[in-house]
Each structure stands twice: as C-alpha cells, then as structure tokens.
Write a protein that holds these residues in place. Structure first.
Motif, PDB file in Angstrom:
ATOM      1  N   ASP A   1      15.960   9.956 -34.047  1.00  0.00           N
ATOM      2  CA  ASP A   1      14.960  10.349 -33.056  1.00  0.00           C
ATOM      3  C   ASP A   1      14.900   9.339 -31.920  1.00  0.00           C
ATOM      4  OD1 ASP A   1      13.276  12.295 -32.191  1.00  0.00           O
ATOM      5  OD2 ASP A   1      11.506  11.541 -33.218  1.00  0.00           O
ATOM      6  N   GLY A   2      14.629   9.874 -30.726  1.00  0.00           N
ATOM      7  CA  GLY A   2      14.538   9.023 -29.547  1.00  0.00           C
ATOM      8  C   GLY A   2      15.871   8.527 -29.041  1.00  0.00           C
ATOM      9  N   VAL A   3      16.981   9.233 -29.394  1.00  0.00           N
ATOM     10  CA  VAL A   3      18.299   8.802 -28.916  1.00  0.00           C
ATOM     11  C   VAL A   3      18.331   8.895 -27.389  1.00  0.00           C
ATOM     12  CG1 VAL A   3      19.309  11.115 -29.193  1.00  0.00           C
ATOM     13  CG2 VAL A   3      20.788   9.122 -29.207  1.00  0.00           C
ATOM     14  N   ARG A   4      18.841   7.854 -26.733  1.00  0.00           N
ATOM     15  CA  ARG A   4      18.584   7.685 -25.305  1.00  0.00           C
ATOM     16  C   ARG A   4      19.674   8.190 -24.374  1.00  0.00           C
ATOM     17  NH1 ARG A   4      14.536   3.478 -24.407  1.00  0.00           N
ATOM     18  NH2 ARG A   4      13.692   2.820 -26.414  1.00  0.00           N
ATOM     19  N   SER A   5      20.829   8.582 -24.890  1.00  0.00           N
ATOM     20  CA  SER A   5      21.895   8.968 -23.976  1.00  0.00           C
ATOM     21  C   SER A   5      22.889   9.889 -24.659  1.00  0.00           C
ATOM     22  CB  SER A   5      22.634   7.725 -23.460  1.00  0.00           C
ATOM     23  OG  SER A   5      23.377   7.122 -24.510  1.00  0.00           O
ATOM     24  N   VAL A   6      23.664  10.589 -23.848  1.00  0.00           N
ATOM     25  CA  VAL A   6      24.737  11.433 -24.354  1.00  0.00           C
ATOM     26  C   VAL A   6      25.750  10.596 -25.120  1.00  0.00           C
ATOM     27  CG1 VAL A   6      26.719  12.804 -23.607  1.00  0.00           C
ATOM     28  CG2 VAL A   6      24.463  13.260 -22.637  1.00  0.00           C
ATOM     29  N   ASP A   7      26.030   9.400 -24.608  1.00  0.00           N
ATOM     30  CA  ASP A   7      26.984   8.528 -25.270  1.00  0.00           C
ATOM     31  C   ASP A   7      26.541   8.206 -26.684  1.00  0.00           C
ATOM     32  OD1 ASP A   7      29.326   6.797 -25.316  1.00  0.00           O
ATOM     33  OD2 ASP A   7      27.899   5.133 -25.300  1.00  0.00           O
TER      34      ASP A   7
END
Length: 299
Positions: A179-185
């Motif tokens: 949860d809260g993953v910040r980017s496509v990468d």
C-alpha cells in the motif's frame, strides 16, 4: 462457500479485477449498478459509521454487521473487506475472518501495521516485525476455508518493501498488496519479486500512488485494483454543494430536471436491493459446489 471461489476465479482471468470502495448501503447501491466488485473500505467505513478518521476506531462487530447487510442486498457481487490489522490480536483476527466467511464475504485484506494504525496513504505508519505479522497471517490462512486473503504490507523503506513483498508472496495468501506504492517503477519492482502471485493495487484520490487506468495496471502486471474512496469523496463534494445552494436560495429546493434525483429515482434504486428482486441461483450450480466439496473431502 462459493463467494471466495468466484472471486479467486475472477482474479485469475485476464485483465484487472476492479472493486469500488463503498461506505454505506446507499453508496453500495449506486456502485453495484456499474461494477461487479465492491470494496468495504476502512477509510470510508470509519468516516461514515463513526465520523472519524481511519486510525483504528473501527470495532469488528460493526464491520461484520455492515458486511452482512451488504451480502443480503448484493448476493452476486464480490465483497472484499478491509479488516485493518485484524483488530490487533491474532485470535480476534481469526474470529473475524470466520464470521465474515460465514456471512458471505469474498475476501479480506490483512495489513502488517501496528497501533496506532494509519491510512495506508498517510505518513506516520508503523509496522510489525515481519515474523510477528507472518504468524498472524498464517493463523488467518489456517482459519479460512475458501475466503480470499490479501496480505498487505505498509512498509515505506525501499529494501523493506521488497523484503516483505517477497515474504508475503511465499505464504498461502492469495494476493499481495504493497500500500502507498509511490511510482510505476516501484510497481514493476514489486511485481518482479512476488513471482506469479496476484498483485493488488490501491488507488485513492489525494494518496501517494500514481493515477493509472486499468489497461495501464494490466500492462504493469496488476491483477486487482481497489478504488477506496470514489463514493465517499464524491458524496462530500456533492452534499456540500447541494446544502450550500439550498442555503443560498433561502431554503427553496432546486427545480427537478431530467437528470435530477428525487423520491421516484431513489426508490427505484433501493427497491432493487429487496430480496424478491434478486436473481435465483440455478440448482445445478449449488450442486456443483456441493459435489466439489465432497470430492475435496474424500481426497
């Protein structure tokens, strides 16, 4: 016992399975017209039922009662339920999972936060030691019979995100959520370490994660997408505008137009939740599940 099985089958099909976050029976009635999957959002339920932020106020009997009402009104929809940290204690978590499965929930999300907990998209989250969370998760997995279990980590430090994602993928949990993953990468990095385990992506307006379409998520290897608060935030905006307009117009209701909602339109929506309007499940489907259960027990 077929709700978890149907949800698991939907996750296994090509494309991303979307679930819309609902906060009460009325929002669920609207969302159910458009999507086959509903998500019982902790953020939305805390706001609606308690009028409080999602920081640990939810009592598990309130959540179970709400899900019971949802299942009665929406017998054919997938119902994924946010149970936060399992309400602290592992034994309580197992009891809640057993209750939810008995009343027809399709799946649950269990996080690795410790109290005081926070929404997954705000700062200040604290996480349990991995071994302690895995012990709780495995107890829940031993308790469920067919329920889909989503293992969620709220880790924010990069190496810890990948360590935990890999560890969760190695369990018997059905799906992994960071949860809260910040980017496509970072979606790609998580996808790489969890192997073939299905991946869930949480989208929330104003949160930390990027805004992505279902097609974009599919290209990134996601299997499930939950939209935690579209109903809640839309309701806040629409209600604020409606009450401000009523006040501005001296208490006179606006004139009804072709797109207006009034008594007839609301009743038409709500009447569909009455049991006599629900589709009847063919007897052969029920028998097929019973036969499968007998086969499993014999084997």
């Amino acid at each position: 016992m077929y709700n978890g099985r149907q949800f698991r089958a939907a996750i296994g099909r090509t494309g991303v399975t979307p679930l819309i976050g609902v906060f009460d029976m009325f929002s669920a009635s609207v969302a159910a017209k458009h999507y086959d999957g509903l998500f019982v959002s902790g953020f939305g339920f805390a706001a609606s039922y308690y009028g409080l932020p999602d920081i640990g106020y939810i009592a598990w009997p309130d959540m179970v009662n709400f899900v019971s009402r949802l299942r009665l009104a929406f017998p054919e929809h997938h119902l994924l339920v946010d149970i936060d940290d399992g309400y602290v204690d592992p034994e309580v978590a197992c009891h809640v999972v057993e209750q939810l499965e008995a009343i027809g929930a399709s799946g649950v999300i269990l996080e690795d936060q410790k109290r005081p907990r926070r929404c997954g998209h705000v700062d200040g989250k604290q996480i349990l030691p991995l071994e302690e969370y895995l012990e709780k998760l495995n107890l829940v997995l031993d308790t469920r019979r067919d329920l889909v279990v989503v293992a969620r980590t709220d880790a924010t430090e990069e190496s810890e995100i990948l360590r935990r994602a890999e560890a969760l993928a190695d369990t018997r949990a059905d799906v992994v959520l960071v949860d809260g993953v910040r980017s496509v990468d970072w979606i790609r990095k998580v996808r790489a370490v969890i192997g073939d385990k299905p991946l869930l992506f949480n989208q929330i307006a104003g949160g930390k994660s990027p805004r992505l379409s279902l097609r974009e998520l599919e290209d990134l290897g996601a299997d499930v997408a939950i939209y935690s608060t579209p109903c809640l935030f839309a309701a806040q905006s629409a209600m604020d505008e409606a009450i401000a307009t009523l006040k501005r117009d001296g208490g006179r209701l606006p004139e009804m137009g072709p797109d207006s909602i009034g008594v007839p339109q609301a009743l038409e929506l709500l009447e569909q939740n009455m049991s006599r309007f629900h589709p009847k499940r063919p007897a052969n489907i029920e028998r097929s599940f019973e036969e499968e259960a007998v086969t499993v027990s014999v084997n």
